[in-house]
Design an enzyme around this catalytic site. Sequence first.
Site, PDB file in Angstrom:
ATOM      1  N   ASP A   3      -6.079   1.866  -1.308  1.00 54.30           N
ATOM      2  CA  ASP A   3      -5.497   1.952   0.034  1.00 54.30           C
ATOM      3  C   ASP A   3      -6.150   1.002   1.033  1.00 54.30           C
ATOM      4  OD1 ASP A   3      -3.892   4.000  -1.026  1.00 54.30           O
ATOM      5  OD2 ASP A   3      -5.475   5.456  -0.637  1.00 54.30           O
ATOM      6  N   LYS A  52      -3.474  -3.564   0.148  1.00 49.11           N
ATOM      7  CA  LYS A  52      -3.043  -4.577  -0.839  1.00 49.11           C
ATOM      8  C   LYS A  52      -1.569  -4.908  -0.660  1.00 49.11           C
ATOM      9  CE  LYS A  52      -4.363  -1.748  -4.089  1.00 49.11           C
ATOM     10  NZ  LYS A  52      -5.124  -0.724  -3.348  1.00 49.11           N
ATOM     11  N   ALA A 110       0.199   4.648  -7.407  1.00 54.14           N
ATOM     12  CA  ALA A 110      -0.066   3.765  -6.268  1.00 54.14           C
ATOM     13  C   ALA A 110       0.840   4.129  -5.103  1.00 54.14           C
ATOM     14  CB  ALA A 110       0.186   2.318  -6.663  1.00 54.14           C
ATOM     15  N   GLY A 111       0.413   3.738  -3.916  1.00 53.36           N
ATOM     16  CA  GLY A 111       1.246   3.913  -2.738  1.00 53.36           C
ATOM     17  C   GLY A 111       0.943   2.781  -1.791  1.00 53.36           C
ATOM     18  N   HIS A 112       1.913   1.911  -1.610  1.00 49.70           N
ATOM     19  CA  HIS A 112       1.710   0.774  -0.711  1.00 49.70           C
ATOM     20  C   HIS A 112       2.690   0.880   0.452  1.00 49.70           C
ATOM     21  CE1 HIS A 112      -0.525  -0.765  -4.055  1.00 49.70           C
ATOM     22  NE2 HIS A 112       0.543  -0.947  -4.801  1.00 49.70           N
ATOM     23  N   GLN A 164      -4.462   0.579  -7.325  1.00 51.19           N
ATOM     24  CA  GLN A 164      -5.789   1.195  -7.277  1.00 51.19           C
ATOM     25  C   GLN A 164      -6.853   0.161  -6.881  1.00 51.19           C
ATOM     26  OE1 GLN A 164      -3.720   1.931 -10.301  1.00 51.19           O
ATOM     27  NE2 GLN A 164      -2.856   3.278  -8.778  1.00 51.19           N
ATOM     28  N   THR A 186      -0.205   7.806   0.832  1.00 50.49           N
ATOM     29  CA  THR A 186       1.207   7.420   0.771  1.00 50.49           C
ATOM     30  C   THR A 186       1.906   8.157  -0.375  1.00 50.49           C
ATOM     31  OG1 THR A 186       0.384   5.221   1.335  1.00 50.49           O
ATOM     32  CG2 THR A 186       2.704   5.364   0.796  1.00 50.49           C
ATOM     33  N   ARG A 232      -2.136  13.563   0.870  1.00 49.37           N
ATOM     34  CA  ARG A 232      -3.453  14.184   1.072  1.00 49.37           C
ATOM     35  C   ARG A 232      -4.222  13.424   2.150  1.00 49.37           C
ATOM     36  NH1 ARG A 232      -5.891  14.122  -4.956  1.00 49.37           N
ATOM     37  NH2 ARG A 232      -4.602  12.250  -5.055  1.00 49.37           N
ATOM     38  N   PRO A 233      -5.010  14.154   3.001  1.00 50.52           N
ATOM     39  CA  PRO A 233      -5.860  13.426   3.945  1.00 50.52           C
ATOM     40  C   PRO A 233      -6.888  12.600   3.161  1.00 50.52           C
ATOM     41  CG  PRO A 233      -6.196  15.819   4.117  1.00 50.52           C
ATOM     42  CD  PRO A 233      -5.129  15.600   3.103  1.00 50.52           C
ATOM     43  N   LEU A 248      -9.340  -3.871  10.999  1.00 54.48           N
ATOM     44  CA  LEU A 248     -10.428  -4.045  11.966  1.00 54.48           C
ATOM     45  C   LEU A 248     -10.073  -3.348  13.285  1.00 54.48           C
ATOM     46  CD1 LEU A 248     -13.196  -5.438  12.420  1.00 54.48           C
ATOM     47  CD2 LEU A 248     -11.938  -7.356  13.426  1.00 54.48           C
TER      48      LEU A 248
HETATM   49  P1  GDP Z   1      -2.588  -0.247  -0.536  1.00 54.69           P
HETATM   50  O1  GDP Z   1      -2.424   0.920  -1.437  1.00 54.69           O
HETATM   51  O2  GDP Z   1      -3.840  -1.011  -0.776  1.00 54.69           O
HETATM   52  O3  GDP Z   1      -1.380  -1.143  -0.530  1.00 54.69           O
HETATM   53  O4  GDP Z   1      -2.728   0.340   0.940  1.00 54.69           O
HETATM   54  P2  GDP Z   1      -1.855   1.514   1.617  1.00 54.69           P
HETATM   55  O5  GDP Z   1      -0.517   0.960   1.969  1.00 54.69           O
HETATM   56  O6  GDP Z   1      -1.914   2.747   0.792  1.00 54.69           O
HETATM   57  O7  GDP Z   1      -2.715   1.833   2.902  1.00 54.69           O
HETATM   58  C1  GDP Z   1      -2.948   0.895   3.888  1.00 54.69           C
HETATM   59  C2  GDP Z   1      -2.323   1.387   5.207  1.00 54.69           C
HETATM   60  O8  GDP Z   1      -2.846   0.639   6.288  1.00 54.69           O
HETATM   61  C3  GDP Z   1      -0.818   1.177   5.282  1.00 54.69           C
HETATM   62  O9  GDP Z   1      -0.270   2.223   6.027  1.00 54.69           O
HETATM   63  C4  GDP Z   1      -0.660  -0.144   6.022  1.00 54.69           C
HETATM   64  O10 GDP Z   1       0.570  -0.240   6.755  1.00 54.69           O
HETATM   65  C5  GDP Z   1      -1.824  -0.096   6.965  1.00 54.69           C
HETATM   66  N1  GDP Z   1      -2.452  -1.391   7.289  1.00 54.69           N
HETATM   67  C6  GDP Z   1      -2.654  -2.464   6.477  1.00 54.69           C
HETATM   68  N2  GDP Z   1      -3.368  -3.407   7.118  1.00 54.69           N
HETATM   69  C7  GDP Z   1      -3.623  -2.925   8.364  1.00 54.69           C
HETATM   70  C8  GDP Z   1      -4.362  -3.413   9.499  1.00 54.69           C
HETATM   71  O11 GDP Z   1      -4.937  -4.507   9.500  1.00 54.69           O
HETATM   72  N3  GDP Z   1      -4.430  -2.580  10.592  1.00 54.69           N
HETATM   73  C9  GDP Z   1      -3.820  -1.351  10.637  1.00 54.69           C
HETATM   74  N4  GDP Z   1      -3.947  -0.611  11.735  1.00 54.69           N
HETATM   75  N5  GDP Z   1      -3.130  -0.870   9.581  1.00 54.69           N
HETATM   76  C10 GDP Z   1      -3.036  -1.640   8.462  1.00 54.69           C
HETATM   77  P1  IMO Z   2      -3.286   2.411  -4.333  1.00 54.32           P
HETATM   78  O1  IMO Z   2      -2.669   1.410  -5.249  1.00 54.32           O
HETATM   79  C1  IMO Z   2      -6.097   5.729  -3.814  1.00 54.32           C
HETATM   80  C2  IMO Z   2      -6.954   8.164  -7.358  1.00 54.32           C
HETATM   81  C3  IMO Z   2      -6.487   9.614  -7.347  1.00 54.32           C
HETATM   82  C4  IMO Z   2      -7.571  10.244  -8.216  1.00 54.32           C
HETATM   83  C5  IMO Z   2      -7.828   9.175  -9.275  1.00 54.32           C
HETATM   84  C6  IMO Z   2      -7.096   9.404 -10.576  1.00 54.32           C
HETATM   85  O2  IMO Z   2      -2.346   2.962  -3.314  1.00 54.32           O
HETATM   86  O3  IMO Z   2      -4.568   1.920  -3.757  1.00 54.32           O
HETATM   87  P2  IMO Z   2      -4.560   9.163 -11.310  1.00 54.32           P
HETATM   88  O4  IMO Z   2      -3.326   9.875 -10.836  1.00 54.32           O
HETATM   89  O5  IMO Z   2      -4.493   7.680 -11.161  1.00 54.32           O
HETATM   90  O6  IMO Z   2      -4.971   9.565 -12.686  1.00 54.32           O
HETATM   91  O7  IMO Z   2      -5.730   9.694 -10.338  1.00 54.32           O
HETATM   92  O8  IMO Z   2      -7.413   7.946  -8.687  1.00 54.32           O
HETATM   93  N1  IMO Z   2      -5.895   7.163  -7.096  1.00 54.32           N
HETATM   94  C7  IMO Z   2      -5.774   6.492  -5.943  1.00 54.32           C
HETATM   95  N2  IMO Z   2      -6.462   6.574  -4.794  1.00 54.32           N
HETATM   96  N3  IMO Z   2      -5.130   4.796  -3.920  1.00 54.32           N
HETATM   97  C8  IMO Z   2      -4.438   4.660  -5.092  1.00 54.32           C
HETATM   98  O9  IMO Z   2      -3.567   3.673  -5.309  1.00 54.32           O
HETATM   99  C9  IMO Z   2      -4.721   5.573  -6.158  1.00 54.32           C
HETATM  100  N4  IMO Z   2      -4.233   5.739  -7.406  1.00 54.32           N
HETATM  101  C10 IMO Z   2      -4.968   6.709  -7.975  1.00 54.32           C
HETATM  102  O10 IMO Z   2      -6.487  10.123  -6.035  1.00 54.32           O
HETATM  103  O11 IMO Z   2      -8.760  10.402  -7.478  1.00 54.32           O
HETATM  104 MG    MG Z   3      -2.193   2.986  -1.323  1.00 54.09          MG
END
Ligand code: GDP
Ligand code: IMO
Ligand code: MG
Length: 427
Positions: free
Chosen positions: A13, A16, A39-41, A223, A298, A302-303, A331
């Site tokens: 998270d 990416k 994953a959750g992007h 991840q 995403t 979960r928090p 930042l």
């Molecule tokens: P990923 O799994 O690595 O793709 O990341 P996630 O999408 O799960 O979590 C990143 C969160 O931060 C998303 O809600 C993005 O929209 C947000 N985000 C990404 N870059 C920035 C940033 O520079 N500033 C802020 N405030 N939010 C960002």
């Molecule tokens: P992105 O791509 C954050 C964590 C789960 C758990 C562990 C194993 O959005 O960064 P799994 O279901 O993969 O066997 O769970 O890995 N986990 C992540 N945490 N971001 C993710 O993906 C994750 N994918 C798995 O919470 O601790």
């Molecule tokens: Mg994510």
Amino acid sequence: MPAVVIVGAQWGDEGKGKATDVLGSRVDYVVKFNGGNNAGHTVVVGDQKYALHLLPSGILTPGCTPVIGNGVVVDLSVLFEELDALSARGVDVSRLRISANAHVIADYNRTLDKVTERFLGSRRIGTTGRGIGPTYADKMNRVGIRVQDLFDRKILTQKVEGALEQKNQVLTKIYNRRAVDVEEIVDDLTSFTERLAPMVSDTGLLLNQALDRGETVLLEAGQATLLDVDHGTYPFVTSSSATAGGACTGSGVPPMRIDRVIGIVKAYTTRVGEGPFPTELDDDAGEHLRKVGAEYGTTTGRPRRCGWYDAVIARYASRVNGVTDLVLTKLDVLTGLEQVPVCVAYDVDGVRHDEMPVNQSDFHHAVPIYEYLPGWWEDISEARTFEDLPANARSYVETVEAMSGARISAVGVGPDREATIVRHDLL
Ligand code: GDP
Ligand code: IMO
Ligand code: MG
């Protein structure tokens, strides 16, 4: 610049998805090489917000070919749900290609993921419950089901029978669940074959031919480094190779063709699920980061656990992945703090560790040694050049850069595509 890898440098998270999207318009292929719909992007484009789980973030970029590589585990119903949802919003998804060698997540593996976690109780991993671990275990155990198996009902039936021989014993005798019916699984998996067929290809060949033509391939990790099955905080990890080496095995693009490795690192740290996290904050400061950074998963909602930036793990990730460039995200979330702590080393039972302790038990009770950097109050979300940042924000970036093992080539100051400061070109 032929092949570029994007990896998470912390526990996921990091942003990416946004980084991939920012580079999307300049690349020809975006490849997901590991993981699945765990994953959750979140990607924000103008007033539109997209949450992607299984599909590579490049699917949002017109003209870019998204690829699901052989290293991914595919939940077919999620695949088509995501594709339909994007199509309904006007996204052209017709270019998607899926490796014939990718494994599929069968329903019994989703069940096993959930019951195993329940069985583990306090020793649970906190998985996403999507069947990821059991599906990778089947792959290694050589009882997995691959995408190509779906097109021959006889072979598929044999393989499902083989897999269920043992699993049904486990499900009924250990977990007290009902046995799974072979035909039911086969019917379920083959219900998608007609739609799937035109997408399936030899993606390794496709990508190498694209590189031969001088096209650009971006390999996007799900991840992150500390969740990698080899290099992460085992057993509190996911079950795939989320580091740069995994980009090669998970895509069929060989190491010598990779020119750049971009590590995505948040300006603080978060983690979802169980496992050690030295800079975790259980106080108001942690709640503040969660609130301002909107740190809720995403995928599972979960928090996220929140803490300060940890330069030890950033250095570790830079080393393990051979990171050439870091992107420091979020930042803007640190704006308004009197002081910003940064972990520079750990204290383990009175001994200073500048690198990750060899023994995981030491990491479990590592106490962060902090350096306190001066904060800033100015709104930085409109900054578009490094010079636009207030002096203390610039100095935060420079100090963190000096500790993190690679140059910080871009800085995120907001969720939108535009909210990015580029210091060194990433492609
Ligand atoms: P990923 O799994 O690595 O793709 O990341 P996630 O999408 O799960 O979590 C990143 C969160 O931060 C998303 O809600 C993005 O929209 C947000 N985000 C990404 N870059 C920035 C940033 O520079 N500033 C802020 N405030 N939010 C960002
Ligand atoms: P992105 O791509 C954050 C964590 C789960 C758990 C562990 C194993 O959005 O960064 P799994 O279901 O993969 O066997 O769970 O890995 N986990 C992540 N945490 N971001 C993710 O993906 C994750 N994918 C798995 O919470 O601790
Ligand atoms: Mg994510």
